[in-house]
Write a protein that holds these residues in place. Structure first.
Motif, short mmCIF file in Angstrom:
data_model
loop_
_atom_site.label_atom_id
_atom_site.label_comp_id
_atom_site.label_asym_id
_atom_site.label_seq_id
_atom_site.Cartn_x
_atom_site.Cartn_y
_atom_site.Cartn_z
N ALA A 184 0.81 -1.24 -0.06
CA ALA A 184 0.06 -0.05 -0.14
C ALA A 184 0.90 1.13 -0.04
O ALA A 184 0.58 2.33 -0.66
N VAL A 185 1.94 1.16 0.84
CA VAL A 185 2.83 2.36 0.96
C VAL A 185 3.49 2.50 -0.39
O VAL A 185 3.34 3.76 -0.95
N CYS A 186 4.18 1.56 -1.14
CA CYS A 186 4.55 1.55 -2.35
C CYS A 186 3.95 2.09 -3.57
O CYS A 186 4.06 2.79 -4.43
N VAL A 187 2.55 1.71 -3.38
CA VAL A 187 1.51 1.98 -4.66
C VAL A 187 1.25 3.68 -4.44
O VAL A 187 1.00 4.34 -5.27
N VAL A 188 1.03 4.04 -3.04
CA VAL A 188 0.35 5.22 -2.73
C VAL A 188 1.77 6.42 -3.34
O VAL A 188 1.33 7.20 -3.99
N VAL A 266 19.48 2.09 -4.47
CA VAL A 266 20.40 2.19 -5.47
C VAL A 266 20.11 1.08 -6.42
O VAL A 266 20.27 1.35 -7.75
N ILE A 267 19.99 -0.19 -5.97
CA ILE A 267 19.87 -1.25 -6.98
C ILE A 267 18.65 -1.16 -7.74
O ILE A 267 18.85 -1.35 -8.89
N GLY A 268 17.84 -0.39 -7.31
CA GLY A 268 16.45 -0.35 -8.17
C GLY A 268 16.72 0.88 -9.15
O GLY A 268 15.80 1.04 -10.24
N GLY A 281 11.32 0.16 -9.75
CA GLY A 281 12.73 -0.28 -9.39
C GLY A 281 13.02 -0.57 -7.83
O GLY A 281 13.64 -1.43 -7.49
N THR A 282 13.01 0.29 -7.03
CA THR A 282 12.76 -0.07 -5.66
C THR A 282 12.29 -1.24 -5.13
O THR A 282 12.83 -2.09 -4.52
#
Length: 327
Positions: A184-188, A266-268, A281-282
Motif C-alpha cells: 500500500a505504501v509503495c503504490v500510494v 540504489v539497486i533499483g 525499481g525500488t
C-alpha cells in the motif's frame, strides 16, 4: 547539439521517470538477474519455491520496503535520510514500552508515529534552513537515535505481548498483513510521484533545485514535508518490526536496516544525485536483496559472507548507476 533550457531539462526528467508501468522503468536487467538467482537457488535447495518460504521472504522484506519506498521519493528530490532505520528502532522501543506499561495499543501506536514524524520534521528543518549536508545531519541523528533507543529500553528486551501479533504474523488469503501494508505504501507513493504536482516537484527539485525555485516551486516547504513524511514512514516501519518480532530488543541495529534500504533503492536505479527513480525499481531492489539473503541461508553460506554479498551488490549497483547516468 541544441541545449535544453534548465526548466525544460527538469520537465524532461519528470517525464522520463513517469514511463508507462508496463515498460517496468527499464529494469529488464534487474529482472533477469532475479530470475537467474531464482533458478540457481531452486536447483540448490528444494525448500526455496515452497509457499511457506516465499511468504516468509515477503514478510521479511516488508519493513525494508516501507523505508526504501520513502527513501526513493526523498532521493529523487536530491535528499537522503540515514536516520530512518534508527527512527524505526526508536519507535519500536517507545511503542513496546507504552504497551508493556498498560497503554492502549492504538494510542501507543499513534504516539510512536507522532514522535517519529517529529524527528523527521527536525531533520527537515535542520537540513533546509542551516544548509548542513543531509548525509551529515541524518547520520548524526541516526547516532543520537540509536542511543535513545537503548535509553528507552534500558538495555533490555521489552515484550509487546499479543497486542500486535495478528498484524505481524497473520495473513488474508495467504497474503501477510505486513506485505499488504508495504505494498500500500509503495503504490500510494508511486502514484504520488506519477500523477501529483507534489511528485513532479520532487523530480524538479532533484533535477535542479535552483531552477525549481525560480520556476515557483516552494522548495523549502517541499523538502520539510518530505523529511517529515520520511519520519512517519520510519515510524510505520518500527510498528511493523514490533508486530513481527513481538518485542523490542537492544540488538536491533537501525543503521543496518537503513543501509539495506539504501542498497535496495540504489539497486533499483534511483539516482544518488536526484532527479531519477521509480517505485517499481525500488520494489525489485528490495525483492532482490530478500531473495539473496534467503538463498544464502538455504545454501548454508556463512552470515559473514552474506554481509559481504550485500555490500558487493550495492557497490556494483552504485557503479552501474553512475555509468548509466554519465551515458
Amino acid at each position: 547539439m541544441t541545449e535544453l533550457h534548465p526548466l525544460t531539462s527538469a520537465t524532461v526528467l519528470a517525464r522520463r521517470a513517469t514511463r508507462p508501468w508496463w515498460m517496468l522503468g527499464g529494469h529488464a536487467g534487474l529482472i533477469a538477474v532475479m530470475l537467474v538467482l531464482v533458478v540457481v537457488t531452486t536447483f540448490g535447495s528444494d525448500a526455496f519455491l515452497t509457499a511457506n518460504n516465499l511468504v516468509n521472504v515477503l514478510r521479511q522484506v516488508s519493513v525494508i520496503a516501507v523505508i526504501a519506498a520513502g527513501l526513493t521519493v526523498l532521493m529523487i528530490a536530491g535528499g537522503i535520510d540515514f536516520s530512518m532505520g534508527s527512527n524505526a528502532v526508536v519507535t519500536m522501543a517507545l511503542v513496546a514500552q507504552l504497551i508493556a506499561g498498560g497503554a492502549d495499543t492504538g494510542m501507543a501506536i499513534i504516539v510512536g508515529l507522532v514522535a517519529a514524524s517529529a524527528i523527521g520534521l527536525v531533520n527537515g528543518l535542520v537540513i533546509t534552513f542551516t544548509s548542513v549536508a543531509p548525509f551529515v545531519a541524518t547520520l548524526a541523528t541516526a547516532t543520537l537515535l540509536d542511543g535513545l533507543a537503548l535509553f528507552i529500553l534500558n538495555g533490555m528486551s521489552v515484550s509487546a505481548g499479543e497486542a500486535l501479533y495478528t498484524f505481524g504474523n497473520g495473513a488474508v488469503l495467504g497474503v501477510p498483513y505486513l506485505l499488504i501494508a508495504a505494498a500500500a505504501v509503495c503504490v500510494v507513493l508511486g502514484l504520488t510521484l506519477r500523477y501529483t504536482s507534489f511528485g513532479r516537484n520532487a523530480f524538479a527539485i532533484g533535477g535542479n533545485e535552483d531552477v525549481a525555485r525560480l520556476s515557483g516551486i516552494a522548495v523549502a516547504r517541499t523538502k520539510v514535508l518530505l523529511y517529515t513524511l520520511m519520519g512517519a514512514l520510519a515510524g510505520l516501519a518500527g510498528v511493523m518490526m514490533l508486530a513481527r518480532l513481538a518485542a523490542a530488543s537492544p540488538g536491533v541495529a537501525g543503521l543496518t536496516i537503513e543501509l539495506q534500504a539504501v542498497a535496495a533503492v540504489v539497486i533499483g536505479g534511483t539516482a544518488l544525485a536526484g532527479g531519477k527513480g521509480t517505485m517499481i525499481g525500488t520494489a525489485l531492489g528490495v525483492l532482490l536483496l530478500g531473495i539473496v539473503a534467503n538463498a544464502l541461508n538455504l545454501l548454508g553460506v556463512s552470515s559473514y559472507l552474506q554481509q559481504m554479498a550485500v555490500g558487493t551488490v550495492l557497490l556494483i549497483a552504485a557503479v552501474a548507476n553512475a555509468w548509466q547516468r554519465r551515458r
